[in-house]
Scaffold this motif. Structure first.
Motif, PDB file in Angstrom:
ATOM      1  N   ILE A 206       0.854  -1.190   0.000  1.00 30.71           N
ATOM      2  CA  ILE A 206       0.000   0.000   0.000  1.00 30.71           C
ATOM      3  C   ILE A 206       0.893   1.244   0.000  1.00 30.71           C
ATOM      4  N   LYS A 207       0.647   2.117  -0.970  1.00 31.91           N
ATOM      5  CA  LYS A 207       1.485   3.307  -1.107  1.00 31.91           C
ATOM      6  C   LYS A 207       1.109   4.378  -0.077  1.00 31.91           C
ATOM      7  N   GLY A 208       2.062   5.246   0.192  1.00 33.37           N
ATOM      8  CA  GLY A 208       1.807   6.399   1.060  1.00 33.37           C
ATOM      9  C   GLY A 208       2.407   6.283   2.428  1.00 33.37           C
ATOM     10  N   TRP A 280      -7.140   2.151   0.632  1.00 30.98           N
ATOM     11  CA  TRP A 280      -6.322   2.394   1.809  1.00 30.98           C
ATOM     12  C   TRP A 280      -5.355   3.579   1.606  1.00 30.98           C
ATOM     13  N   GLU A 281      -4.717   3.655   0.481  1.00 31.47           N
ATOM     14  CA  GLU A 281      -3.688   4.677   0.277  1.00 31.47           C
ATOM     15  C   GLU A 281      -4.252   6.084   0.233  1.00 31.47           C
ATOM     16  N   LYS A 282      -5.588   6.212   0.113  1.00 34.90           N
ATOM     17  CA  LYS A 282      -6.216   7.537   0.109  1.00 34.90           C
ATOM     18  C   LYS A 282      -6.762   7.920   1.478  1.00 34.90           C
ATOM     19  N   TRP A 284      -4.783   7.801   4.594  1.00 38.80           N
ATOM     20  CA  TRP A 284      -3.774   8.003   5.624  1.00 38.80           C
ATOM     21  C   TRP A 284      -4.110   9.265   6.435  1.00 38.80           C
ATOM     22  N   ASP A 315       1.567   3.205  10.388  1.00 38.70           N
ATOM     23  CA  ASP A 315       2.784   3.670   9.721  1.00 38.70           C
ATOM     24  C   ASP A 315       3.890   3.965  10.741  1.00 38.70           C
TER      25      ASP A 315
END
Length: 322
Positions: A206-208, A280-282, A284, A315
């Motif tokens: 998952i990015k971010g 998910w990555e949107k 955070w 994170d």
């Protein structure tokens, strides 16, 4: 009145100064005071014949004040007394020169102060102006020196050069610790450095994520899953425990345990950004919860317990002051 009987002479023939000339004297001209008038004698008065001249002119200088006989006139045939050269004429004498006259005093005419009677004292004005200019110049110089003094970055110099012959002393750096303690930096840890328990594990798909190599903690949605870390604080007290997390657009929570004691209230991991996208990555975001820590080392655990909604990924975690 019969024509031609108007006397030996007419008024226009009168010459008040005829007695001064030889022909006038031969014609019988009389000086003033004789015969009742000036000039040539007129005809004797005749009954019923009016006078033809009424001139009663006085000669120049006849009336004198304070001279001769009564009324100020000199006796007939005498020249009025003339004052000696340099002596005041009685007609123009000051009152105090007469017998019994009041004594007066002449007041001197005040002269201009410091000007010798030649107008305003320009020298004094010039000196005053020079003094004012000198004071202003001195004030400006003092202000410039003070602004460039020891309070500036140049260490008591103006324009980078020593001023006033002062000596600049350089001190060696002190080896003693400063009296003021530098505030200790509070810890922050990436999820990849945490001790994981239960089904929790690291992932990077998952990015971010801001952790090392983009790693984050996932698999937290099962009871017994946990993430634990050791942290130190300089003083005992209440702090904020911040976490960065992501959720699939729905609220979550977790249990916080500090030094073996679980907090009564769980950490709230709500959808604070109001997202409706389950990606998910949107999603955070960050949140925090209060924790009571002791001075020195502390053990903090974030876990999914009975009653928690644990569909969440982590994170990093951070301790900060309230």
């Amino acid at each position: 009145m019969a024509a031609g009987n108007d006397g030996a002479s007419k008024p226009e023939d009168d010459d008040p100064f005829g007695y001064l000339y030889a022909d006038g004297q031969a014609a019988g001209a009389q000086p003033p005071g004789q015969g009742g008038g000036y000039g040539y004698p007129g005809p004797a008065a005749q009954p019923g014949v009016p006078r033809t001249s009424y001139n009663q002119v006085r000669t120049v200088g006849e009336r004198q004040y304070g001279q001769g006989g009564p009324g100020g006139h000199a006796p007939h045939g005498q020249v009025p007394h003339q004052p000696a050269y340099g002596q005041p004429h009685p007609q123009y004498a000051a009152p105090e020169t007469y017998p019994g006259g009041a004594q007066t005093r002449q007041s001197p005419i005040p002269s201009q102060r410091g000007g010798s009677g030649r107008g305003p004292n320009t020298r004094g004005l010039l000196l005053g102006a020079i003094a004012v200019v000198a004071v202003v110049v001195i004030g400006i110089t003092v202000a410039v020196l003070n602004n460039n003094g020891g309070n500036g970055e140049t260490g008591g110099t103006a324009g980078g050069k020593p001023t006033g012959g002062s000596t600049q002393v350089q001190e060696a750096p002190s080896t003693q610790p400063s009296a003021e303690e530098t505030p200790a930096e509070l810890p922050q840890q990436d999820a990849a450095t945490l001790k994981l328990g239960g089904s929790a594990l690291l992932a990077k798909d998952i990015k971010g994520a801001e952790g090392a190599d983009g790693a984050y903690v996932t698999g937290f949605n099962a009871i017994g899953s946990s993430a634990t870390w050791q942290t130190e604080v300089p003083e005992a007290g209440t702090y904020k425990m911040e976490v960065r997390y992501a959720i699939p657009a729905k609220d979550a929570n977790a249990t916080v345990t500090v030094n073996g004691k679980a907090n009564t209230n769980p950490m709230n991991l709500k959808n604070f950004i109001g997202s409706s996208d389950p990606n998910w990555e949107k999603n955070w975001q960050t949140t925090w919860s209060q924790v009571s820590l002791q001075k020195g080392q502390n053990t903090i655990k974030l876990s999914c317990e009975q009653g928690n909604q644990c569909d969440v990924i982590f994170d990093w975690v951070k301790i900060s002051n309230l």
